[in-house]
Design an enzyme around this catalytic site. Structure first.
Site, short mmCIF file in Angstrom:
data_model
loop_
_atom_site.label_atom_id
_atom_site.label_comp_id
_atom_site.label_asym_id
_atom_site.label_seq_id
_atom_site.Cartn_x
_atom_site.Cartn_y
_atom_site.Cartn_z
CG ASN A 1 107.96 53.15 -24.78
OD1 ASN A 1 107.77 52.09 -25.75
ND2 ASN A 1 108.47 54.20 -25.17
CB SER B 1 111.03 59.09 -17.90
OG SER B 1 109.91 59.48 -18.41
CB CYS C 1 100.37 61.45 -8.62
SG CYS C 1 100.97 59.82 -8.19
CG HIS D 1 102.33 56.65 -17.91
ND1 HIS D 1 103.54 56.13 -17.28
CD2 HIS D 1 103.10 57.10 -19.23
CE1 HIS D 1 104.63 56.48 -17.71
NE2 HIS D 1 104.58 57.21 -18.87
CB CYS E 1 104.56 60.94 -9.48
SG CYS E 1 103.57 60.20 -11.05
CD GLN F 1 104.69 58.06 -24.52
OE1 GLN F 1 104.94 58.72 -25.47
NE2 GLN F 1 105.45 56.98 -24.40
CG HIS G 1 102.84 56.39 -8.02
ND1 HIS G 1 103.35 57.60 -8.85
CD2 HIS G 1 104.34 55.80 -7.61
CE1 HIS G 1 104.82 57.14 -9.15
NE2 HIS G 1 105.12 56.29 -8.17
CG HIS H 1 101.24 57.34 -12.44
ND1 HIS H 1 101.06 57.58 -11.19
CD2 HIS H 1 100.12 57.07 -12.99
CE1 HIS H 1 99.72 57.96 -11.01
NE2 HIS H 1 99.14 57.45 -12.16
ZN LIG Z 1 102.27 58.80 -9.92
#
Ligand SMILES: [Zn+2]
Length: 249
Positions: free
Chosen positions: A156, A164, A56, A169, A53, A171, A116, A167
């Site tokens: 998203n 994609s 990570c 996250h 990833c 933006q 993760h 993990h």
């Molecule tokens: Zn990750």
């Protein structure tokens, strides 16, 4: 004799006061059999750290940068951002059918946690508070830049949305122009306030609470509701119960 209008049965238009637009509602179509795509709930067991990833902690990203061994939130400039921060001189076409203007901005990625396997709602309140504080810091930092006029913080979620990487996250897009829909909403809010000396959202919220039909959940700070003018089946709007200009307060 004509049939009496029933909003639960008859096609109609609903007004969206935030965009000054009408949307078409076709309630009778909810009765049709659904033969289109059905989404499966993915129940994969994800590891706490995935060596493949790129988000990570401690891993190397596609452009060769190594992430620090972070815990909690971690923010970095998107290696494949949609906007570029380069200052450029422009003397091209400004009008007519081939109008274009350069757009300058900054795209950042915010990892919510080093873990993760988590998603935002699975994190503790303390961890989520930390993420919100990072959003506020980023909003202030990016918004203070002289060429930035709009900062959008978003996530998203899921591969169907083009996300994609699993993990946890989100933006941040900071850009020089104000996007059209945001500008329209701002104009509508301003127009309403100048006319009524009250905010559109406080009046709308008051009426929704009275109606009690579309409230999903609420606490002393926020109300989550399905707006009267929703275009999507799961559309939810979260309205602050306190009047705030932006996320930084
Ligand atoms: Zn990750």
């Amino acid at each position: 004799m004509n049939t009496l209008f029933d909003p639960k049965k008859h096609p109609h238009r609903r007004y969206n006061p935030l965009l000054n637009e009408w949307i078409l509602v076709s309630p009778q179509r909810a009765d049709r059999p659904w033969q289109g795509q059905k989404e499966k709930v993915t129940e994969e067991n994800r590891p706490v750290h995935d060596p493949d990833c790129y988000l990570c902690s401690g891993n190397t990203r596609a452009n060769g940068t190594q992430n620090p061994l972070y815990t909690g939130s971690y923010v970095f400039n998107n290696d494949f951002g949609a906007l570029l921060n380069t200052e450029i001189d422009f003397s091209g076409e400004h009008s007519g059918f081939f109008t274009l203007l350069p757009e300058r901005g900054i795209n950042r990625v915010v990892c919510f946690s080093e873990d993760h396997s988590l998603t935002l709602p699975e994190m503790s309140l303390e961890q989520i508070k930390n993420v919100v504080e990072v959003w506020q810091e980023q909003f202030n930092e990016l918004g203070a830049l002289e060429y930035i006029n709009y900062v959008q913080i978003f996530e998203n979620k899921g591969s169907i949305m083009g996300c994609s990487n699993p993990h946890p996250h989100g933006q941040i897009w900071a850009q020089s122009s104000i996007p059209t829909m945001v500008q329209k909403t701002q104009d509508q809010l301003k127009f309403y306030f100048e006319k009524h000396k009250r905010t559109l959202l406080e009046d709308y919220l008051e009426q929704e609470i009275k109606a009690g039909e579309r409230i999903v959940t609420e606490n002393e700070y926020f109300t989550a509701l399905v707006p009267f003018w929703a275009s999507w089946p799961y559309e939810i709007m979260i309205v602050s119960r306190q009047k705030r200009e932006n996320i930084a307060g």
